[in-house]
Scaffold this motif. Structure first.
Motif, PDB file in Angstrom:
ATOM      1  N   ILE A 242      -6.836   7.132  -7.180  1.00 15.31           N
ATOM      2  CA  ILE A 242      -7.078   5.735  -7.557  1.00 15.31           C
ATOM      3  C   ILE A 242      -7.971   5.052  -6.524  1.00 15.31           C
ATOM      4  O   ILE A 242      -8.927   4.352  -6.866  1.00 15.31           O
ATOM      5  N   GLU A 243      -7.677   5.275  -5.256  1.00 17.28           N
ATOM      6  CA  GLU A 243      -8.463   4.661  -4.181  1.00 17.28           C
ATOM      7  C   GLU A 243      -9.897   5.184  -4.160  1.00 17.28           C
ATOM      8  O   GLU A 243     -10.813   4.489  -3.710  1.00 17.28           O
TER       9      GLU A 243
ATOM     10  N   SER B 211       0.811  -1.213   0.000  1.00 15.93           N
ATOM     11  CA  SER B 211       0.000   0.000   0.000  1.00 15.93           C
ATOM     12  C   SER B 211       0.845   1.264   0.000  1.00 15.93           C
ATOM     13  O   SER B 211       0.382   2.328  -0.382  1.00 15.93           O
ATOM     14  N   LYS B 212       2.126   1.147   0.438  1.00 16.17           N
ATOM     15  CA  LYS B 212       2.978   2.325   0.512  1.00 16.17           C
ATOM     16  C   LYS B 212       3.857   2.495  -0.718  1.00 16.17           C
ATOM     17  O   LYS B 212       4.528   3.497  -0.867  1.00 16.17           O
TER      18      LYS B 212
ATOM     19  N   ASN C  90      -2.877   6.164 -14.418  1.00 14.75           N
ATOM     20  CA  ASN C  90      -1.539   5.572 -14.486  1.00 14.75           C
ATOM     21  C   ASN C  90      -0.827   5.840 -15.808  1.00 14.75           C
ATOM     22  O   ASN C  90       0.399   5.723 -15.886  1.00 14.75           O
TER      23      ASN C  90
ATOM     24  N   GLN D 273      -2.377   8.364  -5.778  1.00 17.76           N
ATOM     25  CA  GLN D 273      -2.824   7.159  -5.079  1.00 17.76           C
ATOM     26  C   GLN D 273      -4.211   7.358  -4.474  1.00 17.76           C
ATOM     27  O   GLN D 273      -5.059   6.456  -4.518  1.00 17.76           O
ATOM     28  N   GLN D 274      -4.462   8.530  -3.932  1.00 16.32           N
ATOM     29  CA  GLN D 274      -5.772   8.809  -3.330  1.00 16.32           C
ATOM     30  C   GLN D 274      -6.865   8.872  -4.391  1.00 16.32           C
ATOM     31  O   GLN D 274      -7.997   8.454  -4.142  1.00 16.32           O
TER      32      GLN D 274
ATOM     33  N   PRO E 185       4.748   3.638  -4.136  1.00 13.29           N
ATOM     34  CA  PRO E 185       4.126   4.652  -4.979  1.00 13.29           C
ATOM     35  C   PRO E 185       3.667   4.088  -6.311  1.00 13.29           C
ATOM     36  O   PRO E 185       4.301   3.197  -6.872  1.00 13.29           O
ATOM     37  N   THR E 186       2.534   4.583  -6.786  1.00 11.97           N
ATOM     38  CA  THR E 186       2.015   4.147  -8.071  1.00 11.97           C
ATOM     39  C   THR E 186       2.940   4.617  -9.183  1.00 11.97           C
ATOM     40  O   THR E 186       3.354   5.763  -9.217  1.00 11.97           O
TER      41      THR E 186
END
Length: 210
Positions: free
Chosen positions: A164-165, A39-40, A201, A161-162, A42-43
């Motif tokens: 995407i979530e 989860s940490k 992405n 990332q936020q 980075p994309t």
């Protein structure tokens, strides 16, 4: 005496083996501790403007459907129905997006969908975007909406990332469970999510202005 010497030598060897084994496990433990969780991580962005824009065109169809746009109006009154007319009770956005004065969203919109045709859809966190971050969809062109979504000053300060979530946010998911008598978005949630992630992405590109 000879037996005792052999025994002592064996014990020393065993102790050294145990110590070396302990050191090995400690080293492995340190390496594991230094490895970031999934989860940490980075994309990773692999920029591809054509693929990104193609994906956003799918995303745009969902965002402009009544299930999304009705809660992202140009004004401060939410929209309603498959034709996206102004809410018949004229509730106002309010500073937090949860209604104004005694007319709160939660008065009618319960934690779950109300039974029956065209009754209020529900969600535990039903609200419009707040007044200081309206996130307007209504009337936005593909170019305008794409740029708005990736702009931290307009998207609630969300990073990649936020964003995407956010595809799995509870209110987003409720679009695919709108209650009786309402059409769902033109793509399934899994199709939307794939396109959403692909768009971001691949660089989060905006389609060219028409």
């Amino acid at each position: 005496m000879k037996y005792e010497n052999q025994k002592t030598g064996y014990e020393k060897t065993l102790i050294l083996f145990v110590i070396s084994l302990a050191i090995t496990f400690m080293a492995l433990g340190l390496n594991v501790a230094k490895t970031p969780s999934i989860s940490k991580i980075p994309t990773k962005i692999i920029k591809d403007s054509l693929a990104s824009v193609t994906a956003f065109k799918k995303v745009y169809r969902v965002l402009m459907s009544p299930r999304c746009m009705n809660c992202h109006p140009a004004g401060d009154i939410p929209l309603q129905g498959d034709d996206s007319h102004l809410h018949t009770m004229s509730p106002k956005r309010g500073s937090e997006g949860k209604g104004l004065y005694a007319m709160k969203c939660a008065n009618c919109h319960q934690p779950g969908n109300s039974p029956g045709l065209h009754t209020p859809p529900g969600n535990p966190n039903w609200h419009l975007p707040p007044a200081n971050m309206k996130m307007i969809f209504q009337g936005r062109s593909p170019d305008q909406l794409a740029r708005q979504i990736v702009d931290k000053k307009q998207n609630g300060h969300k990073n990649l990332q936020q964003l995407i979530e956010h595809a799995d946010d509870g209110l987003v998911l409720s679009a695919w469970n709108p209650g009786e008598g309402r059409t769902k978005p033109p793509l399934s949630h899994s199709e939307f999510k794939r396109a959403w992630i692909e768009w971001l992405n691949k660089g989060g590109y905006a389609p060219k202005k028409l």
